[in-house]
Every structure is written in structure tokens, then in C-alpha cells.
Design a protein around this motif. Structure first.
Motif, mmCIF file in Angstrom:
data_model
loop_
_atom_site.group_PDB
_atom_site.id
_atom_site.type_symbol
_atom_site.label_atom_id
_atom_site.label_comp_id
_atom_site.label_asym_id
_atom_site.label_seq_id
_atom_site.Cartn_x
_atom_site.Cartn_y
_atom_site.Cartn_z
ATOM 1 N N ALA A 24 35.143 32.803 31.124
ATOM 2 C CA ALA A 24 35.054 32.902 32.618
ATOM 3 C C ALA A 24 36.370 33.648 33.159
ATOM 4 O O ALA A 24 36.229 34.437 33.986
ATOM 5 N N VAL A 25 37.594 33.015 32.900
ATOM 6 C CA VAL A 25 39.050 33.477 33.170
ATOM 7 C C VAL A 25 38.960 35.043 32.755
ATOM 8 O O VAL A 25 39.348 35.896 33.695
ATOM 9 N N LEU A 26 38.919 35.381 31.415
ATOM 10 C CA LEU A 26 39.191 36.868 31.106
ATOM 11 C C LEU A 26 37.881 37.683 31.502
ATOM 12 O O LEU A 26 38.140 38.806 31.822
ATOM 13 N N GLY A 27 36.578 36.964 31.996
ATOM 14 C CA GLY A 27 35.632 38.001 32.667
ATOM 15 C C GLY A 27 36.141 38.253 34.048
ATOM 16 O O GLY A 27 35.912 39.549 34.509
ATOM 17 N N ALA A 28 36.473 37.369 34.823
ATOM 18 C CA ALA A 28 37.039 37.546 36.108
ATOM 19 C C ALA A 28 38.368 38.605 35.976
ATOM 20 O O ALA A 28 38.545 39.462 36.953
ATOM 21 N N ASN A 29 39.067 38.385 34.918
ATOM 22 C CA ASN A 29 40.281 39.340 34.896
ATOM 23 C C ASN A 29 39.765 40.859 34.861
ATOM 24 O O ASN A 29 40.181 41.619 35.512
ATOM 25 N N ASP A 30 38.946 40.893 33.917
ATOM 26 C CA ASP A 30 38.172 42.188 33.752
ATOM 27 C C ASP A 30 37.650 42.953 35.166
ATOM 28 O O ASP A 30 37.804 44.193 35.343
ATOM 29 N N GLY A 31 36.976 42.224 35.486
ATOM 30 C CA GLY A 31 36.392 42.363 36.945
ATOM 31 C C GLY A 31 37.658 42.883 38.064
ATOM 32 O O GLY A 31 37.531 43.914 38.714
ATOM 33 N N ILE A 32 38.719 42.146 37.983
ATOM 34 C CA ILE A 32 39.676 42.255 39.134
ATOM 35 C C ILE A 32 40.496 43.749 38.694
ATOM 36 O O ILE A 32 40.238 44.871 39.565
ATOM 37 N N VAL A 33 40.673 43.910 37.334
ATOM 38 C CA VAL A 33 41.488 45.146 37.008
ATOM 39 C C VAL A 33 40.686 46.246 36.815
ATOM 40 O O VAL A 33 41.069 47.553 37.621
ATOM 41 N N PHE A 160 32.657 38.337 36.143
ATOM 42 C CA PHE A 160 33.125 39.675 36.587
ATOM 43 C C PHE A 160 32.785 40.114 37.977
ATOM 44 O O PHE A 160 33.569 40.628 38.770
ATOM 45 N N THR A 161 31.457 39.487 38.432
ATOM 46 C CA THR A 161 31.222 39.812 39.925
ATOM 47 C C THR A 161 32.419 39.252 40.702
ATOM 48 O O THR A 161 32.886 39.720 41.840
#
Length: 236
Positions: A24-33, A160-161
Motif C-alpha cells: 500500500a505504501v509503495l502503491g501510494a508512492n507510485d501514485g504520488i511520483v 495509487f489513487t
């Protein structure tokens, strides 16, 4: 005196929980970047709010759907492999039970049990549920808790969202003169948080993770902004 109780998770439960949190953390990070790079690049070419919103929404939807589809395919493959391994183990238990019993006892000896204790434990586990015993000891699989591709897909989609919403809102809500700086500042702050969180979940020192995360995000925004500025100046 009552014996102390606690709710600490053990074994596979804790490992699975940490894996989901890390994903979840890495998915959110991908969404941010990825979204930040996209909207900052567009901001280098134009300050039109509608164009920025369109680009940001397109990036959010494309990225979240891509992440969900990728996770679904990946975890479906893992689940198929787990099912195939369980089916093979079931056939081996049916066709050669004594050899499988010896194998289980050997695996238990490798974990530190004496020969006699390992043999007795293997016999008891086999009598109780042979397939479950071999699945957990030999394969490292819990037959009652196989990986779920739909859970993975939805988790990736949502993570990601959530991450992508930050740069999207930061680029369209402030006044035109503040958009870029608000976006860059909020994105870098969010990357500090996700870098620290991923390091803590992996029990690693946070310093290097923070530097990598922030530097990667800053580089992505810098490159896309430069490209967007050049294209905008060229009238593309």
C-alpha cells in the motif's frame, strides 16, 4: 492472578499484514511520483487549469487501472502456482504416503528437532491433516489463506489513487502563481512520509530511504517540468 494476554500477531499473519502495508505504501508512492511528474510537466507548458485537471485525471485513472491489472495478473499467477503445488502434494500423499512422512520428519529435523521427536511430530501432524502439514512445513503455504488477486488489485487501485490525488489537487486548487510551488512542496513532504513508512515497515534505517525517495521524486518533477517548458516555448 490472571495470566497476561496479548493480541500480538504471529507467523504468516504478521508477515502477510506487513506485505500488504508495504504494498500500500509503495502503491501510494507510485501514485504520488507518476502523477506529480505528469502534472508538473503539463504545468511547464501551460497554466490552463482545465488542461492540468484533464492530464491529472487521465494519469490517475490510467495509473490506478494499470496497477490494479498488474497486481491481479501477478497474484493470479502466484495463486495458480500455489494451487498446483497443493495438488501435486495431494497426489504424492496419496501415492507414496510413507515417503512423504519421512520427508516431513526430515524437514522437522532440519528445524532443530531430534530424530525421535521429529518422527513423532510428523506422525501426529499427518494423522491430523497430512496435506495441511506438508503445505505449511514443506511449501510454506496456508491452504486456508491463499493469495487473493482481487484483494491485491483493489488494494493497489486504492493506494495509487490516494497517492495520485495529492499532486492532482495541489496543482489545480491554488492560484496560478502558487500551483507549482505548492505541488512540489506537498509532493516532497509526502515522499518523506512514504519513504519513512516503507523503511520502518522493512525495519531498515530511514535515512537512505528518505534520500532515495525524495531525490527520485524531485528528479522526476524536474525532468518533466523542463520538457514541458521546452515544448511550451516551442508552441507544441
Amino acid at each position: 492472578m490472571n495470566a497476561p494476554t496479548h493480541d500480538e500477531a504471529h507467523g504468516g499473519t504478521l508477515g502477510a499484514r506487513l506485505n500488504w502495508l508495504r504494498a500500500a505504501v509503495l502503491g501510494a508512492n507510485d501514485g504520488i511520483v507518476s502523477t506529480a511528474g505528469l502534472v508538473v510537466g503539463v504545468a511547464g507548458a501551460t497554466d490552463d487549469r482545465a488542461a492540468l485537471l484533464t492530464a491529472g485525471l487521465a494519469g490517475l485513472l490510467a495509473g490506478s487501472m494499470s496497477m490494479a491489472a498488474g497486481e491481479y495478473v501477478s497474484v493470479s499467477t502466484q495463486r495458480d502456482s500455489e494451487k498446483a503445488a497443493l495438488a501435486l502434494e495431494k497426489r504424492e500423499l496419496r501415492d507414496q504416503p510413507e515417503e512423504e512422512l519421512e520427508e516431513l520428519a526430515g524437514l522437522l529435523r532440519e528445524r532443530g528437532l531430534s530424530r525421535e521427536v521429529a518422527r513423532e511430530a510428523a506422525e501426529q501432524l499427518t494423522e491430523r491433516d497430512a496435506l495441511r502439514a506438508h503445505a505449511r512445513v514443506e511449501l510454506g503455504i496456508d491452504p486456508d489463506d491463499l493469495t487473493n488477486p482481487w484483494h491485491a488489485a483493489w488494494a493497489s487501485f486504492l493506494a495509487f489513487t490516494v497517492g495520485a490525488l495529492l499532486p492532482l489537487l495541489a496543482i489545480v486548487l491554488p492560484p496560478a502563481g502558487w500551483r507549482l510551488w505548492v505541488t512540489v512542496g506537498s509532493v516532497l513532504a509526502a515522499l518523506v512520509l512514504t519513504g519513512w513508512s516503507s523503511a520502518r515497515l522493512g525495519a531498515a534505517p530511514p535515512g537512505r530511504a528518505l534520500v532515495r525517495n525524495v531525490a527520485g521524486g524531485a528528479l522526476a518533477m524536474g525532468v518533466t517540468y523542463a520538457v514541458g517548458t521546452l515544448l511550451g516555448a516551442a508552441g507544441v
